[in-house]
Write a protein that holds these residues in place. Sequence first.
Motif, PDB file in Angstrom:
ATOM      1  N   LEU A 223       0.847  -1.197   0.000  1.00 18.40           N
ATOM      2  CA  LEU A 223       0.000   0.000   0.000  1.00 18.40           C
ATOM      3  C   LEU A 223       0.880   1.243   0.000  1.00 18.40           C
ATOM      4  O   LEU A 223       1.941   1.258   0.632  1.00 18.40           O
ATOM      5  CB  LEU A 223      -0.899   0.010   1.239  1.00 18.40           C
ATOM      6  CG  LEU A 223      -1.813  -1.197   1.422  1.00 18.40           C
ATOM      7  CD1 LEU A 223      -2.548  -1.103   2.757  1.00 18.40           C
ATOM      8  CD2 LEU A 223      -2.814  -1.284   0.269  1.00 18.40           C
ATOM      9  N   VAL A 224       0.423   2.284  -0.691  1.00 15.54           N
ATOM     10  CA  VAL A 224       1.151   3.563  -0.704  1.00 15.54           C
ATOM     11  C   VAL A 224       0.146   4.707  -0.504  1.00 15.54           C
ATOM     12  O   VAL A 224      -1.055   4.526  -0.685  1.00 15.54           O
ATOM     13  CB  VAL A 224       1.922   3.773  -2.037  1.00 15.54           C
ATOM     14  CG1 VAL A 224       2.972   2.691  -2.241  1.00 15.54           C
ATOM     15  CG2 VAL A 224       0.964   3.814  -3.229  1.00 15.54           C
ATOM     16  N   GLY A 225       0.649   5.873  -0.131  1.00 16.93           N
ATOM     17  CA  GLY A 225      -0.213   7.058   0.005  1.00 16.93           C
ATOM     18  C   GLY A 225      -1.276   6.893   1.072  1.00 16.93           C
ATOM     19  O   GLY A 225      -1.061   6.212   2.080  1.00 16.93           O
ATOM     20  N   ASP A 226      -2.439   7.497   0.847  1.00 14.66           N
ATOM     21  CA  ASP A 226      -3.526   7.425   1.828  1.00 14.66           C
ATOM     22  C   ASP A 226      -3.944   5.988   2.123  1.00 14.66           C
ATOM     23  O   ASP A 226      -4.408   5.682   3.221  1.00 14.66           O
ATOM     24  CB  ASP A 226      -4.752   8.207   1.326  1.00 14.66           C
ATOM     25  CG  ASP A 226      -4.661   9.689   1.663  1.00 14.66           C
ATOM     26  OD1 ASP A 226      -3.570  10.146   2.062  1.00 14.66           O
ATOM     27  OD2 ASP A 226      -5.684  10.391   1.521  1.00 14.66           O
ATOM     28  N   ALA A 227      -3.821   5.107   1.162  1.00 15.84           N
ATOM     29  CA  ALA A 227      -4.181   3.699   1.383  1.00 15.84           C
ATOM     30  C   ALA A 227      -3.319   3.115   2.501  1.00 15.84           C
ATOM     31  O   ALA A 227      -3.795   2.336   3.333  1.00 15.84           O
ATOM     32  CB  ALA A 227      -3.995   2.896   0.098  1.00 15.84           C
ATOM     33  N   ALA A 228      -2.054   3.554   2.558  1.00 16.75           N
ATOM     34  CA  ALA A 228      -1.147   3.075   3.604  1.00 16.75           C
ATOM     35  C   ALA A 228      -1.265   3.932   4.862  1.00 16.75           C
ATOM     36  O   ALA A 228      -1.059   3.447   5.977  1.00 16.75           O
ATOM     37  CB  ALA A 228       0.298   3.115   3.104  1.00 16.75           C
ATOM     38  N   GLY A 229      -1.622   5.201   4.671  1.00 15.76           N
ATOM     39  CA  GLY A 229      -1.713   6.136   5.792  1.00 15.76           C
ATOM     40  C   GLY A 229      -0.445   6.950   5.946  1.00 15.76           C
ATOM     41  O   GLY A 229       0.202   6.906   6.981  1.00 15.76           O
ATOM     42  N   THR A 230      -0.105   7.753   4.917  1.00 15.18           N
ATOM     43  CA  THR A 230       1.169   8.478   4.955  1.00 15.18           C
ATOM     44  C   THR A 230       1.009   9.988   5.197  1.00 15.18           C
ATOM     45  O   THR A 230       1.978  10.730   5.073  1.00 15.18           O
ATOM     46  CB  THR A 230       1.959   8.268   3.638  1.00 15.18           C
ATOM     47  OG1 THR A 230       1.093   8.555   2.548  1.00 15.18           O
ATOM     48  CG2 THR A 230       2.469   6.859   3.506  1.00 15.18           C
ATOM     49  N   VAL A 231      -0.208  10.432   5.537  1.00 20.09           N
ATOM     50  CA  VAL A 231      -0.389  11.859   5.820  1.00 20.09           C
ATOM     51  C   VAL A 231       0.301  12.198   7.145  1.00 20.09           C
ATOM     52  O   VAL A 231       0.247  11.419   8.091  1.00 20.09           O
ATOM     53  CB  VAL A 231      -1.900  12.213   5.906  1.00 20.09           C
ATOM     54  CG1 VAL A 231      -2.092  13.687   6.247  1.00 20.09           C
ATOM     55  CG2 VAL A 231      -2.614  11.881   4.616  1.00 20.09           C
TER      56      VAL A 231
ATOM     57  N   GLY B  23      -0.437  15.463   2.651  1.00 22.21           N
ATOM     58  CA  GLY B  23      -0.577  14.113   2.128  1.00 22.21           C
ATOM     59  C   GLY B  23      -0.138  13.920   0.694  1.00 22.21           C
ATOM     60  O   GLY B  23       0.178  12.810   0.273  1.00 22.21           O
ATOM     61  N   ILE B  24      -0.118  15.024  -0.064  1.00 22.03           N
ATOM     62  CA  ILE B  24       0.154  14.885  -1.497  1.00 22.03           C
ATOM     63  C   ILE B  24       1.606  14.456  -1.725  1.00 22.03           C
ATOM     64  O   ILE B  24       1.884  13.481  -2.417  1.00 22.03           O
ATOM     65  CB  ILE B  24      -0.149  16.208  -2.250  1.00 22.03           C
ATOM     66  CG1 ILE B  24      -1.640  16.558  -2.097  1.00 22.03           C
ATOM     67  CG2 ILE B  24       0.224  16.083  -3.719  1.00 22.03           C
ATOM     68  CD1 ILE B  24      -2.002  17.959  -2.571  1.00 22.03           C
ATOM     69  N   TYR B  25       2.515  15.203  -1.107  1.00 25.16           N
ATOM     70  CA  TYR B  25       3.938  14.876  -1.292  1.00 25.16           C
ATOM     71  C   TYR B  25       4.220  13.444  -0.843  1.00 25.16           C
ATOM     72  O   TYR B  25       4.877  12.672  -1.559  1.00 25.16           O
ATOM     73  CB  TYR B  25       4.817  15.857  -0.497  1.00 25.16           C
ATOM     74  CG  TYR B  25       6.284  15.499  -0.579  1.00 25.16           C
ATOM     75  CD1 TYR B  25       7.060  15.968  -1.639  1.00 25.16           C
ATOM     76  CD2 TYR B  25       6.879  14.668   0.358  1.00 25.16           C
ATOM     77  CE1 TYR B  25       8.396  15.625  -1.745  1.00 25.16           C
ATOM     78  CE2 TYR B  25       8.208  14.320   0.262  1.00 25.16           C
ATOM     79  CZ  TYR B  25       8.968  14.796  -0.792  1.00 25.16           C
ATOM     80  OH  TYR B  25      10.277  14.442  -0.898  1.00 25.16           O
ATOM     81  N   PHE B  26       3.711  13.078   0.334  1.00 30.90           N
ATOM     82  CA  PHE B  26       4.056  11.776   0.905  1.00 30.90           C
ATOM     83  C   PHE B  26       3.397  10.618   0.143  1.00 30.90           C
ATOM     84  O   PHE B  26       3.932   9.515   0.112  1.00 30.90           O
ATOM     85  CB  PHE B  26       3.726  11.740   2.402  1.00 30.90           C
ATOM     86  CG  PHE B  26       4.592  12.686   3.192  1.00 30.90           C
ATOM     87  CD1 PHE B  26       5.911  12.357   3.464  1.00 30.90           C
ATOM     88  CD2 PHE B  26       4.121  13.914   3.598  1.00 30.90           C
ATOM     89  CE1 PHE B  26       6.746  13.234   4.150  1.00 30.90           C
ATOM     90  CE2 PHE B  26       4.946  14.802   4.289  1.00 30.90           C
ATOM     91  CZ  PHE B  26       6.260  14.463   4.570  1.00 30.90           C
ATOM     92  N   ALA B  27       2.260  10.890  -0.474  1.00 30.40           N
ATOM     93  CA  ALA B  27       1.624   9.861  -1.304  1.00 30.40           C
ATOM     94  C   ALA B  27       2.522   9.575  -2.517  1.00 30.40           C
ATOM     95  O   ALA B  27       2.837   8.418  -2.824  1.00 30.40           O
ATOM     96  CB  ALA B  27       0.240  10.322  -1.754  1.00 30.40           C
ATOM     97  N   ALA B  28       2.958  10.649  -3.177  1.00 30.87           N
ATOM     98  CA  ALA B  28       3.792  10.479  -4.363  1.00 30.87           C
ATOM     99  C   ALA B  28       5.142   9.862  -3.993  1.00 30.87           C
ATOM    100  O   ALA B  28       5.638   8.963  -4.678  1.00 30.87           O
ATOM    101  CB  ALA B  28       3.990  11.839  -5.047  1.00 30.87           C
TER     102      ALA B  28
END
Length: 288
Positions: A158-166, A173-178
């Motif tokens: 999982l990556v981004g919001d699916a993983a919970g990277t905010v 959240g945008i930078y960390f998702a990418a």
Amino acid sequence: LDIPTNDRDPYTIHYSDHSEGEVQGTAKTLKVDLVIGADGANSRVAKAIDAGDYNYAIAFQERIRLPDHLMAYYEDLAEMYVGDDVSPDFYAWVFPKYDHVAVGTGTMKPNQARIKQLQAGIRARAAKRLEGGEIIKVEAHPIPEHPRPRRVRGRVALVGDAAGTVTKSSGEGIYFAAKSARMCAETIVETSNNGAIIPTEADLKLYLKRWDKKYGMTYKVLDILQTVFYRSDATREAFVEMCADRDVQKLTFDSYLYKTVVPANPLVQMKITAKTIGSMLRGHALAP
Ligand SMILES: Cc1cc2nc3c(=O)[nH]c(=O)nc-3n(C[C@H](O)[C@H](O)[C@H](O)COP(=O)(O)OP(=O)(O)OC[C@H]3O[C@@H](n4cnc5c(N)ncnc54)[C@H](O)[C@@H]3O)c2cc1C
């Protein structure tokens, strides 16, 4: 998503193909060696692999087109608002988005029912600057507040919001998702030997190890900041007061820019700590 019972067979993805532009879509399947779940906070992929739940905040945002003379004010600034009237545990904002502004607020799950009232709060605070504005879009969406318990399972990552990277505090959240998607992809290219072999669960977990090593401390510090400073009007007064300090500004600005908690030299660190304590004490006196 059909999950194979061994570590060799492919995963089968069921999806609707809308590539011809039709609303209905055509049901199709695809067999793949690996799956990367980049499908946001309500991730179906996360559910399929039983990745576990996370705490989330709920964010509400109105996109508002302003008359030109009011839009000019937001040409090179963004506004952050704090206070119980706009959010009991997060912040509200007016952010410029090219030719309009996004006006919104966020709050943790227990206060979700109050989100409309909190939105009315930020609209009231910024009322003068939004006069004559036209709402062009309304958005409401969960913002993950923590990583999921399982971010890699089998050959699914999982990556981004699916993983919970905010991140906490800023809600960025945008930078960390990418970035998480890129790190995951790079790890796959590397461990698959450029596509020659299929990476294993252990290989995919290397992406998590690298991620946590690079950003673990940043997440922790921002988590602590949110817990300490967003708790009450008194602590928010302290937060606002501290933001006037040049050293604090440099520290936070560098952190936002370089996406890492940049350590200041020990003398500056001590000064900031002393200021924090002073501001916290004064905040209690200043708070309404
Ligand atoms: C109101 C609000 C304001 C925000 N403001 C900011 C901000 O100012 N700065 C910032 O950095 N972050 C902000 N965030 C957070 C940021 O939007 C997210 O962290 C970021 O978009 C996560 O990117 P993502 O690609 O992981 O997920 P998403 O952007 O949610 O993308 C997931 C995609 O997957 C698609 N999808 C989902 N399920 C399926 C399915 N079953 N089949 C096919 N497709 C599917 C969705 O349609 C979507 O396009 C904000 C969030 C909210 C809610």
